[in-house]
Each structure stands twice: as structure tokens, then as C-alpha cells.
Scaffold this motif. Structure first.
Motif, PDB file in Angstrom:
ATOM      1  N   GLU A  86       0.859  -1.273   0.106  1.00 57.45           N
ATOM      2  CA  GLU A  86       0.163   0.067  -0.065  1.00 57.45           C
ATOM      3  C   GLU A  86       0.981   1.273  -0.049  1.00 57.45           C
ATOM      4  O   GLU A  86       0.488   2.469  -0.081  1.00 57.45           O
ATOM      5  CB  GLU A  86      -1.005  -0.034   1.100  1.00 57.45           C
ATOM      6  CG  GLU A  86      -0.359   0.084   2.595  1.00 57.45           C
ATOM      7  CD  GLU A  86      -0.023  -1.187   3.209  1.00 57.45           C
ATOM      8  OE1 GLU A  86       0.239  -1.112   4.490  1.00 57.45           O
ATOM      9  OE2 GLU A  86      -0.045  -2.228   2.473  1.00 57.45           O
ATOM     10  N   PHE A  87       2.307   1.215   0.193  1.00 58.73           N
ATOM     11  CA  PHE A  87       3.130   2.390   0.159  1.00 58.73           C
ATOM     12  C   PHE A  87       3.292   2.810  -1.366  1.00 58.73           C
ATOM     13  O   PHE A  87       3.819   3.880  -1.562  1.00 58.73           O
ATOM     14  CB  PHE A  87       4.311   2.195   0.828  1.00 58.73           C
ATOM     15  CG  PHE A  87       4.241   1.729   2.367  1.00 58.73           C
ATOM     16  CD1 PHE A  87       3.226   1.741   3.110  1.00 58.73           C
ATOM     17  CD2 PHE A  87       5.352   1.292   3.042  1.00 58.73           C
ATOM     18  CE1 PHE A  87       3.225   1.558   4.350  1.00 58.73           C
ATOM     19  CE2 PHE A  87       5.403   0.890   4.190  1.00 58.73           C
ATOM     20  CZ  PHE A  87       4.440   1.170   5.008  1.00 58.73           C
ATOM     21  N   THR A 154       4.589   8.319  -3.457  1.00 57.72           N
ATOM     22  CA  THR A 154       4.102   7.237  -3.791  1.00 57.72           C
ATOM     23  C   THR A 154       2.946   6.644  -2.993  1.00 57.72           C
ATOM     24  O   THR A 154       1.988   5.837  -3.186  1.00 57.72           O
ATOM     25  CB  THR A 154       4.892   5.897  -3.738  1.00 57.72           C
ATOM     26  OG1 THR A 154       5.471   5.728  -2.778  1.00 57.72           O
ATOM     27  CG2 THR A 154       5.927   6.424  -4.965  1.00 57.72           C
ATOM     28  N   GLY A 155       2.796   7.024  -1.634  1.00 58.05           N
ATOM     29  CA  GLY A 155       1.813   6.613  -0.753  1.00 58.05           C
ATOM     30  C   GLY A 155       1.789   7.286   0.515  1.00 58.05           C
ATOM     31  O   GLY A 155       2.397   8.393   0.708  1.00 58.05           O
ATOM     32  N   PRO A 169       3.690  10.559   4.564  1.00 57.63           N
ATOM     33  CA  PRO A 169       4.004  10.380   3.118  1.00 57.63           C
ATOM     34  C   PRO A 169       5.064   9.532   2.822  1.00 57.63           C
ATOM     35  O   PRO A 169       6.012   9.750   3.594  1.00 57.63           O
ATOM     36  CB  PRO A 169       4.266  11.856   2.516  1.00 57.63           C
ATOM     37  CG  PRO A 169       3.965  12.757   3.493  1.00 57.63           C
ATOM     38  CD  PRO A 169       3.859  12.193   4.857  1.00 57.63           C
ATOM     39  N   VAL A 170       4.926   8.381   2.019  1.00 64.24           N
ATOM     40  CA  VAL A 170       6.156   7.829   1.653  1.00 64.24           C
ATOM     41  C   VAL A 170       6.640   8.093   0.207  1.00 64.24           C
ATOM     42  O   VAL A 170       5.883   8.557  -0.588  1.00 64.24           O
ATOM     43  CB  VAL A 170       5.454   6.119   1.342  1.00 64.24           C
ATOM     44  CG1 VAL A 170       6.527   5.187   0.936  1.00 64.24           C
ATOM     45  CG2 VAL A 170       5.017   5.627   2.828  1.00 64.24           C
ATOM     46  N   TYR A 171       7.952   8.204  -0.017  1.00 63.29           N
ATOM     47  CA  TYR A 171       8.884   8.672  -1.130  1.00 63.29           C
ATOM     48  C   TYR A 171       9.381   7.403  -1.616  1.00 63.29           C
ATOM     49  O   TYR A 171      10.158   6.641  -0.733  1.00 63.29           O
ATOM     50  CB  TYR A 171       9.361   9.865  -0.586  1.00 63.29           C
ATOM     51  CG  TYR A 171       8.878  11.021  -0.751  1.00 63.29           C
ATOM     52  CD1 TYR A 171       8.644  12.004  -1.813  1.00 63.29           C
ATOM     53  CD2 TYR A 171       8.122  11.439   0.477  1.00 63.29           C
ATOM     54  CE1 TYR A 171       7.883  13.111  -1.860  1.00 63.29           C
ATOM     55  CE2 TYR A 171       7.579  12.673   0.441  1.00 63.29           C
ATOM     56  CZ  TYR A 171       7.288  13.364  -0.826  1.00 63.29           C
ATOM     57  OH  TYR A 171       6.628  14.576  -0.549  1.00 63.29           O
ATOM     58  N   GLU A 172       9.674   7.657  -2.852  1.00 67.49           N
ATOM     59  CA  GLU A 172      10.418   6.496  -3.655  1.00 67.49           C
ATOM     60  C   GLU A 172      11.640   7.253  -4.220  1.00 67.49           C
ATOM     61  O   GLU A 172      11.451   8.167  -5.025  1.00 67.49           O
ATOM     62  CB  GLU A 172       9.697   5.673  -4.389  1.00 67.49           C
ATOM     63  CG  GLU A 172      10.671   4.731  -5.214  1.00 67.49           C
ATOM     64  CD  GLU A 172       9.636   3.799  -6.099  1.00 67.49           C
ATOM     65  OE1 GLU A 172       9.978   2.489  -6.076  1.00 67.49           O
ATOM     66  OE2 GLU A 172       8.859   4.362  -6.762  1.00 67.49           O
ATOM     67  N   PHE A 173      12.900   6.651  -4.508  1.00 67.47           N
ATOM     68  CA  PHE A 173      13.879   7.061  -5.361  1.00 67.47           C
ATOM     69  C   PHE A 173      14.498   5.812  -6.115  1.00 67.47           C
ATOM     70  O   PHE A 173      14.677   4.817  -5.657  1.00 67.47           O
ATOM     71  CB  PHE A 173      14.953   7.819  -4.588  1.00 67.47           C
ATOM     72  CG  PHE A 173      16.250   8.147  -5.463  1.00 67.47           C
ATOM     73  CD1 PHE A 173      16.086   9.321  -6.097  1.00 67.47           C
ATOM     74  CD2 PHE A 173      17.495   7.414  -5.308  1.00 67.47           C
ATOM     75  CE1 PHE A 173      17.147   9.694  -7.107  1.00 67.47           C
ATOM     76  CE2 PHE A 173      18.412   7.951  -6.357  1.00 67.47           C
ATOM     77  CZ  PHE A 173      18.424   9.140  -7.159  1.00 67.47           C
ATOM     78  N   ARG A 174      14.343   5.879  -7.467  1.00 62.76           N
ATOM     79  CA  ARG A 174      14.505   4.923  -8.205  1.00 62.76           C
ATOM     80  C   ARG A 174      16.215   5.091  -8.842  1.00 62.76           C
ATOM     81  O   ARG A 174      16.620   6.190  -9.135  1.00 62.76           O
ATOM     82  CB  ARG A 174      14.047   4.679  -9.388  1.00 62.76           C
ATOM     83  CG  ARG A 174      12.305   4.380  -9.462  1.00 62.76           C
ATOM     84  CD  ARG A 174      12.091   3.088  -8.705  1.00 62.76           C
ATOM     85  NE  ARG A 174      12.691   2.055  -9.697  1.00 62.76           N
ATOM     86  CZ  ARG A 174      11.794   1.297 -10.077  1.00 62.76           C
ATOM     87  NH1 ARG A 174      10.772   1.197 -10.008  1.00 62.76           N
ATOM     88  NH2 ARG A 174      12.169   0.323 -11.111  1.00 62.76           N
ATOM     89  N   LEU A 175      16.895   4.022  -8.464  1.00 67.71           N
ATOM     90  CA  LEU A 175      18.295   3.899  -8.772  1.00 67.71           C
ATOM     91  C   LEU A 175      18.354   3.455 -10.146  1.00 67.71           C
ATOM     92  O   LEU A 175      19.267   3.973 -10.976  1.00 67.71           O
ATOM     93  CB  LEU A 175      18.896   2.836  -7.656  1.00 67.71           C
ATOM     94  CG  LEU A 175      19.239   3.226  -6.269  1.00 67.71           C
ATOM     95  CD1 LEU A 175      19.633   2.131  -5.674  1.00 67.71           C
ATOM     96  CD2 LEU A 175      19.985   4.533  -5.925  1.00 67.71           C
TER      97      LEU A 175
END
Length: 187
Positions: A86-87, A154-155, A169-175
Motif C-alpha cells: 500500500e506504500f 508514492t503513498g 507520506p512515503v517517497y521513492e527514489f529509483r536507482l
């Protein structure tokens, strides 16, 4: 500010815990009670907690060492770092940037960015395709910082401090497809 990012040494658990306890309140909402902040620090940011993180093969404790420790990051890898579906985090495998804090007098100096770069490098070295984190819903400075450096929201997740449950808040960083400075490499 001149400082060098490096892995923390086992004998620095107390110094990292002091830094963690000094910087954690900076990320809390303005109306967070001192008792709740103290209880969280005593329950999660002690010398024994950081000694355990330093001994954990699935964790990296990074410090920025200048005139003493001015910032730190705590990164978890492997199964324990897996985000809940769910994140909205799409990187798999992903490492979890649990903590990234800098002393107030070093804000705006580039220390936090150096810690982010080092966290990304450790995640890439361990085979992760991205990093994820959660940030307090009232920490607008941190959200702007992460977004500026290529992180995307992202969620949400729940994060409890004291008796309050925060919807963070959830954050994402793509490598993959990005260089380790957080800028799109165009590949």
C-alpha cells in the motif's frame, strides 16, 4: 561545510545516538509534546539501538564527519526493508532510508545531499533498484528537499510517536535510470 561521509564505526554508537536524539525533534510537528519525543528517543535512538544497527549485516549507519558528527543516515536492506504494497513503492528490491538527519547549523550546507548520495550508493552496492522513506506529514522542508533530489511521493504509512499516529507520506527514489546525484541520467 567540510565533512566526509563514511560508515560509522562500532565505537561511535553513543555519538550517533546523541546526534539522533538531538536531530529527531527537528522533524516532528510543532505541537508534538516533549514527553512523546523523549519517549520515542529513549525507545529507538539509544546507544544500544545504534550498536545493534552497526552490528546488523543488513544495515548501514553512515555519518558525515567534519568538526564532529554533523549528520547521519540509517539504511536498511534485505527482507526487513521491504515496503508494504500500500506504500506504492515500485522498486524491488528496495532499501529503506530510515533516518537522514543533519544538525541545524549544517542545514543548507550540502551535508544532507552527501548523505543521500551515500545511502543510494550503499543501496546500489547491495543490489537494490531503489530507496524508500517516510517523512512526517508536517515536515515540508524535508519533502521539498527529497522532491528536489528526484524522490517521488508514492503513498502513505502510519508512524506512531507517543499516543499520536501520524499519516506520513512515503517517497521513492529509483536507482535504475538515474545517476546517484538524484538527477535523471537520460538512460
Amino acid at each position: 561545510m567540510e565533512c566526509h561521509v563514511r560508515p560509522a564505526r562500532p565505537d561511535e554508537a553513543a555519538a550517533v545516538a546523541e546526534l539522533a536524539s538531538a536531530t529527531f525533534p527537528l522533524a516532528c510537528p510543532a505541537d508534538m509534546g516533549e514527553d512523546d519525543i523523549r519517549d520515542y528517543s529513549e525507545g529507538h535512538l539509544t546507544e544500544s539501538h545504534f550498536a545493534a544497527h552497526l552490528a546488523d549485516p543488513d544495515a548501514d549507519v553512515l555519518v558525515c564527519d567534519g568538526d564532529g558528527l554533523v549528520g547521519y543516515a540509517l539504511v536498511f536492506h534485505g527482507e526487513g526493508a521491504r515496503p508494504s504494497p500500500e506504500f506504492g513503492v515500485t522498486a524491488a528490491p528496495a532499501s529503506f532510508l530510515s533516518k537522514c538527519y543533519v544538525r541545524p547549523d549544517a542545514h543548507g550546507s550540502g551535508v544532507a545531499k552527501r548523505l543521500l548520495d551515500a545511502a543510494a550508493a550503499t543501496a546500489a552496492a547491495r543490489g537494490s533498484t531503489g530507496l524508500w522513506l517516510n517523512v512526517n506529514y508536517e515536515n515540508f522542508r524535508a519533502m521539498r528537499f527529497y522532491e528536489k533530489h528526484g524522490w517521488r511521493h508514492t503513498g502513505y504509512t502510519e508512524f506512531k510517536v507517543g499516543q499520536r499516529v501520524h499519516r506520513d507520506p512515503v517517497y521513492e527514489f529509483r536507482l535504475h535510470g538515474a545517476d546517484l546525484r538524484g538527477e535523471d541520467s537520460g538512460t
